[in-house]
Design a protein around this motif. Structure first.
Motif, PDB file in Angstrom:
ATOM      1  N   ARG A 187      46.118  64.276  57.414  1.00  0.00           N
ATOM      2  CA  ARG A 187      47.376  63.795  58.002  1.00  0.00           C
ATOM      3  C   ARG A 187      48.120  62.916  57.010  1.00  0.00           C
ATOM      4  N   LYS A 188      49.417  62.962  57.125  1.00  0.00           N
ATOM      5  CA  LYS A 188      50.295  62.117  56.329  1.00  0.00           C
ATOM      6  C   LYS A 188      50.924  61.099  57.275  1.00  0.00           C
ATOM      7  N   TRP A 189      50.973  59.822  56.851  1.00  0.00           N
ATOM      8  CA  TRP A 189      51.533  58.775  57.694  1.00  0.00           C
ATOM      9  C   TRP A 189      52.312  57.810  56.821  1.00  0.00           C
ATOM     10  N   LYS A 244      40.578  68.285  58.436  1.00  0.00           N
ATOM     11  CA  LYS A 244      41.911  67.887  58.890  1.00  0.00           C
ATOM     12  C   LYS A 244      42.489  66.845  57.942  1.00  0.00           C
ATOM     13  N   TYR A 265      47.637  58.978  53.274  1.00  0.00           N
ATOM     14  CA  TYR A 265      47.010  60.226  53.680  1.00  0.00           C
ATOM     15  C   TYR A 265      45.619  59.934  54.241  1.00  0.00           C
TER      16      TYR A 265
END
Length: 120
Positions: free
Chosen positions: A69-71, A67, A80
């Motif tokens: 994710r970008k934040w 998994k 990331y």
């Protein structure tokens, strides 16, 4: 994705929010036994209970998803994050790998290690 290895750490379940929980564990993965890797995985929600029947030192097969994710933080900087989210853990039976069957062809039984002449 699937990986095999030995459980070296397992942590208690964490309640992140009222409706979300996770549990982490570390797997010793040795593609090259001289240089083992220690990989942290997470289980989420009802999958957390799978670790209850697993002990440190058990050889297991782990099915997982990679998994990412970008934040964007409050200052506007993009970050990331990656996680290895396990969804199935199976104990390997007996803790040892199954040995392959013996060769059936007579030539495969001979020891050619002392033979200086190559057959080609």
């Amino acid at each position: 994705m699937i990986v095999e290895g030995k459980i070296v750490e397992k942590y208690d379940t964490q309640n992140i929010k009222e409706t979300f929980k996770k549990r982490e564990f570390v797997l010793e993965y040795a593609e090259n036994p001289q240089y083992p890797e220690f990989v942290k995985f997470e289980l989420i929600q009802s999958n957390c209970e799978q670790l209850d029947s697993i002990n440190i030192g058990d050889e297991v097969t782990v099915n997982f998803n990679l998994k990412g994710r970008k934040w964007t933080d409050p200052q506007g900087e993009v970050k990331y994050f990656n996680s290895l989210q396990a969804w199935r853990i199976d104990k390997k039976s007996g803790g040892t790998q199954e040995t392959p069957p013996p060769p059936t062809q007579e030539w495969a039984k001979e020891d050619f290690s002392q033979d200086d002449d190559l057959p080609f």
